[in-house]
Write a protein that holds these residues in place. Sequence first.
Motif, short mmCIF file in Angstrom:
data_model
loop_
_atom_site.label_atom_id
_atom_site.label_comp_id
_atom_site.label_asym_id
_atom_site.label_seq_id
_atom_site.Cartn_x
_atom_site.Cartn_y
_atom_site.Cartn_z
N VAL A 1 7.58 14.10 -11.87
CA VAL A 1 8.67 13.55 -12.68
C VAL A 1 8.30 13.66 -14.16
CG1 VAL A 1 9.47 11.99 -10.87
CG2 VAL A 1 7.68 11.21 -12.44
N ASP A 2 9.25 13.32 -15.03
CA ASP A 2 8.98 13.43 -16.47
C ASP A 2 7.97 12.37 -16.91
OD1 ASP A 2 10.32 11.00 -16.93
OD2 ASP A 2 12.23 12.01 -17.24
N LYS A 3 7.50 12.49 -18.14
CA LYS A 3 6.41 11.64 -18.62
C LYS A 3 6.79 10.15 -18.61
CE LYS A 3 2.97 11.26 -22.30
NZ LYS A 3 2.97 9.78 -22.30
N ARG A 4 8.03 9.85 -18.95
CA ARG A 4 8.46 8.45 -18.96
C ARG A 4 8.28 7.81 -17.59
NH1 ARG A 4 9.51 3.58 -19.48
NH2 ARG A 4 11.46 2.71 -20.26
N LEU A 5 8.76 8.47 -16.57
CA LEU A 5 8.64 7.94 -15.21
C LEU A 5 7.20 8.02 -14.71
CD1 LEU A 5 11.74 9.07 -13.11
CD2 LEU A 5 10.95 6.75 -13.56
N SER A 6 6.53 9.12 -15.01
CA SER A 6 5.16 9.30 -14.54
C SER A 6 4.25 8.20 -15.08
CB SER A 6 4.63 10.67 -14.97
OG SER A 6 3.31 10.86 -14.51
N ASP A 7 4.36 7.91 -16.37
CA ASP A 7 3.54 6.85 -16.96
C ASP A 7 3.84 5.50 -16.31
OD1 ASP A 7 2.40 8.69 -18.66
OD2 ASP A 7 3.56 8.09 -20.43
N PHE A 8 5.10 5.27 -16.01
CA PHE A 8 5.49 4.01 -15.37
C PHE A 8 4.90 3.90 -13.98
CE2 PHE A 8 8.92 1.70 -12.90
CZ PHE A 8 8.50 0.43 -13.28
N TYR A 9 5.02 4.96 -13.18
CA TYR A 9 4.49 4.92 -11.82
C TYR A 9 2.98 4.73 -11.82
CZ TYR A 9 9.02 6.46 -9.99
OH TYR A 9 10.34 6.54 -9.65
N VAL A 10 2.29 5.40 -12.73
CA VAL A 10 0.84 5.25 -12.80
C VAL A 10 0.47 3.82 -13.20
CG1 VAL A 10 -1.25 5.96 -14.05
CG2 VAL A 10 0.38 7.69 -13.25
N SER A 11 1.27 3.22 -14.10
CA SER A 11 0.98 1.85 -14.53
C SER A 11 1.13 0.85 -13.38
CB SER A 11 1.91 1.45 -15.68
OG SER A 11 3.23 1.19 -15.22
N LEU A 12 1.99 1.19 -12.42
CA LEU A 12 2.21 0.29 -11.29
C LEU A 12 1.08 0.34 -10.26
CD1 LEU A 12 6.02 0.82 -10.51
CD2 LEU A 12 4.96 -1.06 -11.75
N LEU A 13 0.31 1.42 -10.28
CA LEU A 13 -0.73 1.59 -9.27
C LEU A 13 -1.74 0.45 -9.28
CD1 LEU A 13 -1.54 5.42 -9.52
CD2 LEU A 13 -0.15 4.25 -7.82
N ARG A 14 -2.09 -0.04 -10.46
CA ARG A 14 -3.13 -1.06 -10.55
C ARG A 14 -2.71 -2.36 -9.86
NH1 ARG A 14 -6.75 1.21 -13.86
NH2 ARG A 14 -5.97 2.72 -15.38
N ALA B 1 0.83 -1.21 0.00
CA ALA B 1 0.00 0.00 0.00
C ALA B 1 0.86 1.25 0.00
CB ALA B 1 -0.93 -0.01 1.21
N ARG B 2 1.92 1.26 0.81
CA ARG B 2 2.81 2.44 0.85
C ARG B 2 3.51 2.65 -0.48
NH1 ARG B 2 2.30 6.76 3.40
NH2 ARG B 2 1.94 5.54 5.32
N SER B 3 3.93 1.55 -1.12
CA SER B 3 4.56 1.67 -2.43
C SER B 3 3.62 2.34 -3.41
CB SER B 3 4.97 0.29 -2.96
OG SER B 3 5.93 -0.32 -2.13
N CYS B 4 2.37 1.89 -3.40
CA CYS B 4 1.37 2.45 -4.31
C CYS B 4 1.17 3.94 -4.03
CB CYS B 4 0.07 1.69 -4.12
SG CYS B 4 -1.18 2.02 -5.38
N GLU B 5 1.05 4.29 -2.76
CA GLU B 5 0.86 5.69 -2.40
C GLU B 5 2.04 6.55 -2.83
OE1 GLU B 5 1.04 9.00 0.88
OE2 GLU B 5 2.45 7.39 0.41
N ARG B 6 3.23 6.02 -2.72
CA ARG B 6 4.42 6.80 -3.11
C ARG B 6 4.54 6.94 -4.63
NH1 ARG B 6 9.06 6.78 1.61
NH2 ARG B 6 7.68 8.05 2.91
N PHE B 7 4.14 5.92 -5.37
CA PHE B 7 4.11 6.07 -6.83
C PHE B 7 3.19 7.22 -7.21
CE2 PHE B 7 4.93 1.25 -7.01
CZ PHE B 7 6.30 1.44 -7.11
N ALA B 8 2.05 7.29 -6.55
CA ALA B 8 1.09 8.36 -6.84
C ALA B 8 1.65 9.73 -6.45
CB ALA B 8 -0.22 8.10 -6.12
N LYS B 9 2.39 9.78 -5.34
CA LYS B 9 2.99 11.04 -4.90
C LYS B 9 4.06 11.52 -5.88
CE LYS B 9 1.16 12.01 -0.78
NZ LYS B 9 0.54 13.33 -0.42
N LEU B 10 4.82 10.57 -6.44
CA LEU B 10 5.92 10.94 -7.33
C LEU B 10 5.45 11.30 -8.74
CD1 LEU B 10 8.53 8.17 -6.41
CD2 LEU B 10 8.74 10.63 -5.93
N ALA B 11 4.41 10.65 -9.20
CA ALA B 11 3.99 10.77 -10.61
C ALA B 11 3.83 12.20 -11.11
CB ALA B 11 2.71 9.97 -10.83
N PRO B 12 3.22 13.13 -10.33
CA PRO B 12 3.04 14.48 -10.86
C PRO B 12 4.34 15.30 -10.95
CG PRO B 12 1.50 14.01 -9.06
CD PRO B 12 2.56 12.97 -9.03
#
Length: 261
Positions: free
Chosen positions: A186-199, A173-184
């Motif tokens: 970082v650059d698009k490459r990383l942001s898209d990756f972090y959002v893809s991990l949320l699911r 759960a914390r990993s998911c929350e941190r991906f969401a915190k980072l996504a806005p």
Amino acid sequence: MKELLAPINAFLHCETPDAWVAEATKKENLSIVLLDHLVCELKAAQSAMYLIRKYAVDKESGDALLAWLKPFEDFTYRKVGCWQALANHQKLNKSMFPKSGTPYGQDLIDKMVLLIKEELHHFYQVLEIMADYNIEYESVGSSRYARGMLREVRTYEPQALVDKLICGAYIEARSCERFAKLAPHVDKRLSDFYVSLLRSEARHFMDYLTLAEDIAGADISERVAFFGEVEAQLILSDDSDFKFHSGVPAFSTATALEAQA
């Protein structure tokens, strides 16, 4: 993304502090964020493998699990092999069957094998991103985060297993929350990756929690709340070792206090 995060934010007892987000999004810290994230993916797969081997399968199946993860462990801990070759090792080539006398064995196998497959895939994806950013792999030490929770695990069964599963739920759960915190930030490459991990990460947390409830056969809300407080304390307290799951950067805290003086 809001829909995915709603149950996670309700489960966690605190948000990631802004000071951690500020530190994690500095360009000079990109390598440590990715390197530690990489190792976290492998550790998540190892933890799931440990649960299957200890609680659900016979020795033959356990040995097959060890062989599955060995190329990833060799690369990470012994710097053996080429990372591109790991693409050929992301699938388990043997069926897992529960040993007799484990009523929850098949459910544990089904959920944890799927989790391992996804974590190893994410591990490879992080390596691809590191290559894109010209970040070479190097070893990083582990943080206090998982150790801080696991030291509170009870020592008798099945309570020990229940506690380990609850810890797993909080880590995912914390990993998911941190991906969401980072996504806005970082650059698009990383942001898209972090959002893809949320699911997948959102489902992992629920899989751990569901298993804990089923195996306990009783109300576990008290233990869930207990570990929620332990986890929040680790996230909100000062931490001198900056990592993906670290607490408030102690050096950032000191800098802020100096500025206020």
